[in-house]
Motif scaffolding. Structure first.
Motif, PDB file in Angstrom:
ATOM      1  N   GLY A 137      -7.444  -0.657 -22.467  1.00  0.00           N
ATOM      2  CA  GLY A 137      -7.299   0.307 -21.385  1.00  0.00           C
ATOM      3  C   GLY A 137      -6.599  -0.286 -20.172  1.00  0.00           C
ATOM      4  O   GLY A 137      -6.498  -1.500 -20.023  1.00  0.00           O
ATOM      5  N   ASP A 138      -6.123   0.584 -19.300  1.00  0.00           N
ATOM      6  CA  ASP A 138      -5.473   0.155 -18.056  1.00  0.00           C
ATOM      7  C   ASP A 138      -6.554  -0.060 -16.993  1.00  0.00           C
ATOM      8  O   ASP A 138      -7.220   0.877 -16.569  1.00  0.00           O
ATOM      9  CB  ASP A 138      -4.472   1.221 -17.602  1.00  0.00           C
ATOM     10  CG  ASP A 138      -3.667   0.778 -16.385  1.00  0.00           C
ATOM     11  OD1 ASP A 138      -3.918  -0.326 -15.876  1.00  0.00           O
ATOM     12  OD2 ASP A 138      -2.790   1.544 -15.945  1.00  0.00           O
ATOM     13  N   LYS A 139      -6.704  -1.304 -16.550  1.00  0.00           N
ATOM     14  CA  LYS A 139      -7.748  -1.645 -15.573  1.00  0.00           C
ATOM     15  C   LYS A 139      -7.178  -1.931 -14.192  1.00  0.00           C
ATOM     16  O   LYS A 139      -7.880  -2.449 -13.327  1.00  0.00           O
ATOM     17  CB  LYS A 139      -8.523  -2.866 -16.073  1.00  0.00           C
ATOM     18  CG  LYS A 139      -9.171  -2.665 -17.438  1.00  0.00           C
ATOM     19  CD  LYS A 139      -9.789  -3.919 -17.981  1.00  0.00           C
ATOM     20  CE  LYS A 139      -8.756  -4.941 -18.381  1.00  0.00           C
ATOM     21  NZ  LYS A 139      -7.828  -4.476 -19.427  1.00  0.00           N
ATOM     22  N   SER A 140      -5.914  -1.616 -14.003  1.00  0.00           N
ATOM     23  CA  SER A 140      -5.267  -1.935 -12.736  1.00  0.00           C
ATOM     24  C   SER A 140      -5.717  -1.009 -11.618  1.00  0.00           C
ATOM     25  O   SER A 140      -6.144   0.128 -11.853  1.00  0.00           O
ATOM     26  CB  SER A 140      -3.744  -1.853 -12.884  1.00  0.00           C
ATOM     27  OG  SER A 140      -3.359  -0.547 -13.246  1.00  0.00           O
ATOM     28  N   HIS A 141      -5.614  -1.492 -10.384  1.00  0.00           N
ATOM     29  CA  HIS A 141      -5.953  -0.752  -9.172  1.00  0.00           C
ATOM     30  C   HIS A 141      -4.700  -0.692  -8.295  1.00  0.00           C
ATOM     31  O   HIS A 141      -3.659  -1.263  -8.634  1.00  0.00           O
ATOM     32  CB  HIS A 141      -7.081  -1.467  -8.425  1.00  0.00           C
ATOM     33  CG  HIS A 141      -8.272  -1.766  -9.294  1.00  0.00           C
ATOM     34  ND1 HIS A 141      -9.062  -0.778  -9.851  1.00  0.00           N
ATOM     35  CD2 HIS A 141      -8.800  -2.936  -9.709  1.00  0.00           C
ATOM     36  CE1 HIS A 141     -10.019  -1.332 -10.565  1.00  0.00           C
ATOM     37  NE2 HIS A 141      -9.878  -2.651 -10.500  1.00  0.00           N
ATOM     38  N   PRO A 142      -4.783  -0.003  -7.177  1.00  0.00           N
ATOM     39  CA  PRO A 142      -3.632   0.001  -6.262  1.00  0.00           C
ATOM     40  C   PRO A 142      -3.201  -1.419  -5.884  1.00  0.00           C
ATOM     41  O   PRO A 142      -3.973  -2.371  -6.007  1.00  0.00           O
ATOM     42  CB  PRO A 142      -4.163   0.767  -5.049  1.00  0.00           C
ATOM     43  CG  PRO A 142      -5.225   1.653  -5.598  1.00  0.00           C
ATOM     44  CD  PRO A 142      -5.864   0.874  -6.721  1.00  0.00           C
ATOM     45  N   ALA A 143      -1.967  -1.539  -5.421  1.00  0.00           N
ATOM     46  CA  ALA A 143      -1.371  -2.844  -5.133  1.00  0.00           C
ATOM     47  C   ALA A 143      -2.285  -3.723  -4.294  1.00  0.00           C
ATOM     48  O   ALA A 143      -2.935  -3.266  -3.361  1.00  0.00           O
ATOM     49  CB  ALA A 143      -0.041  -2.651  -4.414  1.00  0.00           C
ATOM     50  N   GLY A 144      -2.326  -5.032  -4.644  1.00  0.00           N
ATOM     51  CA  GLY A 144      -3.193  -5.961  -3.954  1.00  0.00           C
ATOM     52  C   GLY A 144      -2.586  -6.490  -2.668  1.00  0.00           C
ATOM     53  O   GLY A 144      -1.472  -6.121  -2.265  1.00  0.00           O
ATOM     54  N   ASP A 145      -3.330  -7.398  -2.018  1.00  0.00           N
ATOM     55  CA  ASP A 145      -2.869  -7.989  -0.752  1.00  0.00           C
ATOM     56  C   ASP A 145      -1.725  -8.973  -0.963  1.00  0.00           C
ATOM     57  O   ASP A 145      -0.904  -9.181  -0.071  1.00  0.00           O
ATOM     58  CB  ASP A 145      -4.036  -8.721  -0.067  1.00  0.00           C
ATOM     59  CG  ASP A 145      -5.171  -7.779   0.286  1.00  0.00           C
ATOM     60  OD1 ASP A 145      -4.881  -6.635   0.672  1.00  0.00           O
ATOM     61  OD2 ASP A 145      -6.342  -8.191   0.161  1.00  0.00           O
ATOM     62  N   LEU A 146      -1.687  -9.584  -2.143  1.00  0.00           N
ATOM     63  CA  LEU A 146      -0.693 -10.623  -2.409  1.00  0.00           C
ATOM     64  C   LEU A 146      -0.202 -10.470  -3.846  1.00  0.00           C
ATOM     65  O   LEU A 146      -1.001 -10.350  -4.765  1.00  0.00           O
ATOM     66  CB  LEU A 146      -1.317 -12.010  -2.216  1.00  0.00           C
ATOM     67  CG  LEU A 146      -0.368 -13.203  -2.272  1.00  0.00           C
ATOM     68  CD1 LEU A 146       0.423 -13.308  -0.961  1.00  0.00           C
ATOM     69  CD2 LEU A 146      -1.164 -14.496  -2.505  1.00  0.00           C
ATOM     70  N   THR A 147       1.117 -10.490  -4.021  1.00  0.00           N
ATOM     71  CA  THR A 147       1.702 -10.398  -5.369  1.00  0.00           C
ATOM     72  C   THR A 147       2.243 -11.759  -5.780  1.00  0.00           C
ATOM     73  O   THR A 147       3.002 -12.384  -5.031  1.00  0.00           O
ATOM     74  CB  THR A 147       2.835  -9.361  -5.411  1.00  0.00           C
ATOM     75  OG1 THR A 147       2.320  -8.080  -5.065  1.00  0.00           O
ATOM     76  CG2 THR A 147       3.446  -9.285  -6.811  1.00  0.00           C
ATOM     77  N   VAL A 148       1.831 -12.213  -6.958  1.00  0.00           N
ATOM     78  CA  VAL A 148       2.285 -13.507  -7.469  1.00  0.00           C
ATOM     79  C   VAL A 148       3.009 -13.286  -8.786  1.00  0.00           C
ATOM     80  O   VAL A 148       2.668 -12.390  -9.568  1.00  0.00           O
ATOM     81  CB  VAL A 148       1.107 -14.483  -7.653  1.00  0.00           C
ATOM     82  CG1 VAL A 148       0.438 -14.794  -6.322  1.00  0.00           C
ATOM     83  CG2 VAL A 148       0.079 -13.929  -8.640  1.00  0.00           C
TER      84      VAL A 148
END
Length: 383
Positions: free
Chosen positions: A143-154
Motif C-alpha cells: 500500500g501507499d503509506k506516504s504523507h504530504p511533503a516533509g520538512d526536508l527532502t533527501v
C-alpha cells in the motif's frame, strides 16, 4: 376328399413343425450367440462389477491425494520464507536468497494454477503457508503509506562510474527538489562535472573519495568514515591505481544545519558483491563494511541520523542486522511498493537505501532513470 385332407394336414404339420423347430432350437439371432448390446451382462460379469467398482474407487486418487508433490513444494516454499534467516550462508547462499526474497512470492500463483489444474485440494490448502508467510513479510509494502511533503527532502544516487552522460545526470538531480543530495561512485573524471552542474542549486558540498554530499543548508563536521574497504573492485576501480584503490574513501559523515537543529548525514558505498563459480555469492567485503558502519552509527551522538547510499544489499539481508537494529527504512515506513532501484533497466532489488533515526519518513519514492545503472531514491522527512 380323404386324400386332400391328408395333404392339407401334412402341409399344415410341416408348417407347424418348421415354426416350432425355429422357436425351439433357437436358430434365430439369439441362438447364434450374438448378444444385444443393451441386454444385461451375465451373472459372472455382474459379480466382477460388484468387486471391481469399490477397488477402482479406492485406488483412484481423490482430490486430497492428488498433487502431493505440489503440496510438498508449497510447504517447502513456505518454510523458506518463514525460516530464511536460518538458511546457511555458506557460499553466500543465505544473502543471495534474501536479496531476491520478495520474488519468491511469484511461485505462489504458479503453484496455485498447477494445483487447480490437478484438482488437488491438498496442494491448494498447503499454498496457504507460503501465501501467509509472504504477506507477513512484504504485505506492508503493497500500500501507499506516504504523507504530504516533509520538512526536508533527501536524494541518494549511485551515478555510475561508467555513466555516459554525467552532465545530464547532474542536471536531472538538480531539478529533483532535493535539499540534501548524496552521490556515490563518483569517478575522478566526472567529479568536476558534478561540482560544476550542481553548484548553483547546492552551495554547500563535500566530496571524500568516490562519495559526495551536496546541500542547500550549511555543512560542518565533515569527516571520512571507515567502511572496512580493503581495496576496491568493480567499474570504479578500473579508473584507479592499486594504491588509490586502497586509500580511496567510500563513506563520509557531515552535519547538516536545519531549521529544526543539526542532522547527522552519512553517505556510504559499501563493497560490491560478486557471483563466483567456485566461491558462490561473495559478500565478505560488503559484510565487513556493514559491520563497520553499524559500529560507527552506534557511536553517533546526534539523535537525528540519516544514512544515504548504495549499500549493495537489501534490508532483508542478514548482513545488515546491525544497521537495521538502529535505523528505519524510509521505503518501508512511508513508501509505495518495493522501491526497487537496481538494475535501472529492470529493477529487481532495492540496494540503494535511505535509513533514518530520530526523524519521521513522510514519503519515499524512486526517481526516473539517468545515465546510471541505478535509479535515484528519494524521501521526505519530518521532525
Amino acid at each position: 376328399m380323404t386324400q386332400v385332407k391328408t395333404v392339407e394336414a401334412g402341409q399344415s404339420g410341416a408348417t407347424d413343425t418348421g415354426a416350432t423347430d425355429t422357436g425351439a432350437t433357437g436358430t434365430g439371432a439369439t441362438g447364434t450367440g450374438l448378444t444385444d448390446p443393451g441386454a444385461p451382462g451375465t451373472g459372472a460379469d455382474r459379480s466382477r462389477s460388484r468387486w471391481w467398482a469399490p477397488l477402482t474407487a479406492l485406488t483412484r486418487p481423490g482430490p486430497w491425494r492428488r498433487g502431493l508433490v505440489l503440496a510438498t513444494l508449497a510447504l517447502a516454499l513456505g518454510l523458506l520464507l518463514l525460516l530464511h534467516a536460518q538458511l546457511t550462508d555458506r557460499g553466500g547462499i543465505g544473502s543471495l536468497v534474501e536479496t531476491f526474497l520478495p520474488w519468491f512470492g511469484l511461485f505462489v500463483p504458479v503453484l496455485l494454477a498447477a494445483a487447480l489444474w490437478r484438482r488437488s485440494a491438498s496442494a491448494v490448502i498447503a499454498l496457504l503457508v507460503p501465501a501467509v508467510a509472504w504477506l507477513s513479510l512484504f504485505g506492508g509494502l503493497l500500500g501507499d503509506k506516504s504523507h504530504p511533503a516533509g520538512d526536508l527532502t533527501v536524494v541518494s544516487h549511485n551515478v555510475g562510474a561508467e555513466n555516459p552522460d554525467p552532465t545530464g545526470t547532474a542536471r536531472d538531480l538538480a531539478t529533483s527538489g532535493a535539499d540534501v543530495l548524496a552521490l556515490e561512485e563518483i569517478s575522478s573524471q566526472a567529479r568536476g562535472t558534478y561540482e560544476k552542474e550542481l553548484a548553483t542549486t547546492y552551495p554547500h558540498h563535500a566530496v571524500r573519495g568516490t562519495v559526495g554530499l551536496w546541500s542547500k543548508r550549511p555543512l560542518s563536521e565533515i569527516r571520512t568514515v571507515d567502511v572496512a574497504m580493503q581495496g576496491m573492485v568493480g567499474p570504479l576501480a578500473e579508473h584507479l591505481t592499486a594504491e588509490e584503490r586502497k586509500a580511496t574513501p567510500r563513506a563520509l559523515r557531515a552535519t547538516v544545519a536545519t531549521d529544526r537543529g543539526p542532522l547527522a548525514v552519512y553517505v556510504a558505498h559499501l563493497g560490491s558483491v560478486r557471483v563466483n563459480p567456485e566461491s558462490g555469492f561473495v559478500t565478505g567485503q560488503r559484510d565487513a563494511g556493514a559491520r563497520s558502519l553499524a559500529k560507527t552509527i552506534a557511536a553517533e551522538r546526534n539523535e537525528r541520523v540519516v544514512l544515504l547510499g548504495d549499500l549493495n544489499g537489501t534490508m532483508d539481508d542478514r548482513a545488515f542486522d546491525g544497521v537495521t537494529a538502529q535505523l528505519d527504512s524510509a521505503q518501508e515506513k512511508a513508501g509505495d511498493g518495493f522501491g526497487f532501484s537496481w538494475p535501472a533497466k529492470f529493477p529487481m532489488a532495492r540496494i540503494d537505501q535511505i535509513l533514518v533515526r530520530g526523524v519521521e519518513p513522510a514519503s519515499s519514492w524512486v526517481l526516473p532513470a539517468t545515465g546510471s545503472d541505478h535509479l535515484p531514491v528519494a524521501a521526505g522527512l519530518d521532525w
